[in-house]
Design a protein around this motif. Structure first.
Motif, PDB file in Angstrom:
ATOM      1  N   VAL A 249      73.589  53.795  86.633  1.00  0.00           N
ATOM      2  CA  VAL A 249      73.821  53.456  85.230  1.00  0.00           C
ATOM      3  C   VAL A 249      75.305  53.564  84.903  1.00  0.00           C
ATOM      4  O   VAL A 249      75.887  52.691  84.248  1.00  0.00           O
ATOM      5  N   ASP A 250      75.941  54.629  85.369  1.00  0.00           N
ATOM      6  CA  ASP A 250      77.362  54.815  85.100  1.00  0.00           C
ATOM      7  C   ASP A 250      78.214  53.776  85.816  1.00  0.00           C
ATOM      8  O   ASP A 250      79.264  53.358  85.302  1.00  0.00           O
ATOM      9  N   GLY A 279      64.984  58.055  79.815  1.00  0.00           N
ATOM     10  CA  GLY A 279      66.236  57.906  79.086  1.00  0.00           C
ATOM     11  C   GLY A 279      67.267  57.098  79.843  1.00  0.00           C
ATOM     12  O   GLY A 279      68.029  56.322  79.246  1.00  0.00           O
ATOM     13  N   SER A 280      67.313  57.262  81.160  1.00  0.00           N
ATOM     14  CA  SER A 280      68.259  56.503  81.974  1.00  0.00           C
ATOM     15  C   SER A 280      67.889  55.025  82.017  1.00  0.00           C
ATOM     16  O   SER A 280      68.764  54.156  82.108  1.00  0.00           O
ATOM     17  N   ARG A 283      69.338  53.625  78.943  1.00  0.00           N
ATOM     18  CA  ARG A 283      70.801  53.520  79.076  1.00  0.00           C
ATOM     19  C   ARG A 283      71.178  52.362  79.984  1.00  0.00           C
ATOM     20  O   ARG A 283      72.186  51.687  79.760  1.00  0.00           O
ATOM     21  N   GLN A 286      71.049  49.348  77.923  1.00  0.00           N
ATOM     22  CA  GLN A 286      72.173  49.333  76.996  1.00  0.00           C
ATOM     23  C   GLN A 286      73.453  48.910  77.703  1.00  0.00           C
ATOM     24  O   GLN A 286      74.278  48.182  77.131  1.00  0.00           O
ATOM     25  N   ARG A 287      73.634  49.338  78.949  1.00  0.00           N
ATOM     26  CA  ARG A 287      74.812  48.908  79.723  1.00  0.00           C
ATOM     27  C   ARG A 287      74.818  47.392  79.883  1.00  0.00           C
ATOM     28  O   ARG A 287      75.870  46.747  79.800  1.00  0.00           O
ATOM     29  N   GLU A 290      75.802  45.837  76.563  1.00  0.00           N
ATOM     30  CA  GLU A 290      77.240  45.993  76.324  1.00  0.00           C
ATOM     31  C   GLU A 290      78.046  45.026  77.169  1.00  0.00           C
ATOM     32  O   GLU A 290      79.021  44.420  76.698  1.00  0.00           O
TER      33      GLU A 290
END
Length: 356
Positions: A249-250, A279-280, A283, A286-287, A290
């Motif tokens: 994710v990061d 939750g990941s 995310r 969401q990445r 974005e």
């Protein structure tokens, strides 16, 4: 070590042998049962951290030692298909080389099903490119360690209705049965200009230790699966992908940035998001949203029902035994994903649903 804990561990290994391995791997059936009945082996297993004590992990670690030449008796028994000899050699290797087994188990994750899912991915990636009007794509595969999905355009695929996709001369040929009224579309995947794998612990098939571990994750008496893996690893090795190590994710924004500006980034996830906390998963979506603020991004998924956020479940129940093939083309507007198919047996059976 209490008697109750000993019995529990013994039961886990016996059940694995008599239920999970039965009918698929006679060698592992015999070895697991032997480990369950050996007090010395059970005491050695106590040295393995609890979360790594599962039979699939320990058997893969022992297999890795055999393939590396560090457990020659076990290697010989596996090569001969001798269940009794393998059982004795496995108990002996585990007891004598407990520290080595622990070191491998702690360092590695098992990949018993690590193989390309190209029969499911190919038509979805091609459809994503069509919808985005893209003449080139950059593939970003999330969570499949060895990058075998990244050869999706370089394999040959035959579907149950006789349709063919990909490269008919490829050394890797896959087959997929089909069900339903809508045929799999035959549109070709456009030029692939980037191949990027993102995972916590990516495996490089050109690294001898990583390649050996992938082999070790297969039962030693499944030559057909090993042959398929060898062919896929060899194909990947001819054009190794860029592998990014860390939290997927990061790292996703960095991976997307590495796709040339004139190509469509296509992110693929195949039975990977189930290993992410809920939750990941959110995310992760969401990445993608974005990233789509500045360019069009596509996401192709094959995940269990309800696992991939925003992908419709079609009213199917969770843990229903099949998966949903999802497709989202994000362009800065509200994210909207579509279920373009259902698949079973990790992509060996496909029902195409999208109207193309």
């Amino acid at each position: 070590m209490t008697g109750g804990r000993t019995r529990t561990l013994a039961e886990v290994y016996r059940r694995f042998g008599e239920v999970d391995a039965a009918g698929t791997s006679p060698l592992y059936e015999r070895v697991a049962v032997a480990l369950s009945g050996s007090g010395e082996a059970l005491r050695a297993l106590e040295a393995v951290p609890a979360r790594k004590r599962h039979p699939t992990v320990v058997l893969a670690a022992l297999h890795d030692l055999a393939l590396a030449g560090r457990a020659p008796a076990l290697a010989a028994a596996y090569a001969a298909g001798d269940g009794e000899a393998a059982a004795d050699a496995a108990v002996d290797a585990l007891v004598r080389m407990t520290d080595a087994v622990v070191a491998i188990a702690v360092h590695r994750r098992t990949h018993p099903d690590e193989t390309g899912r190209c029969a499911v991915l190919y038509p979805a990636v091609a459809e994503a490119a069509r919808r985005a009007g893209a003449d080139a794509v950059g593939l970003v595969d999330v969570g499949r360690s060895a990058g075998l999905n990244l050869t999706v355009d370089r394999v040959g695929i035959t579907y149950g209705d006789g349709r063919r996709l990909g490269d008919p001369s490829s050394p890797v040929q896959q087959s997929c049965s089909t069900v339903g009224d809508r045929p799999v579309p035959t549109r070709a995947v456009p030029e692939v200009v980037a191949r990027i794998g993102v995972d916590v612990d990516p495996l490089d098939v050109t690294d001898p230790d990583d390649a050996r571990w992938l082999r070790a994750c297969l039962a030693p008496d499944r030559p057909e699966r090993l042959a398929r893996l060898e062919a896929e690893m060899a194909l990947v090795a001819t054009a190794p992908p860029l592998l990014l190590r860390g939290d997927p994710v990061d790292l996703l924004p960095d991976a997307l940035d590495r796709v040339p500006a004139d190509a469509l980034p296509v992110v693929t996830t195949t039975w990977a998001l189930s290993r992410f906390p809920p939750g990941s998963r959110l995310r992760f979506l969401q990445r993608l949203v974005e990233a789509a603020d500045g360019r069009t991004v596509a996401w192709v998924s094959a995940e269990g029902v309800g696992v991939a956020p925003s992908v419709p479940t079609l009213g199917d129940r969770r843990a229903s035994g099949h998966s949903i093939v999802g497709l989202a083309v994000l362009d800065g507007s509200a994210p909207s994903a579509e279920a373009v198919g259902r698949c079973w047996s990790r992509g060996r059976l496909l029902s195409w649903l999208a109207d193309t």
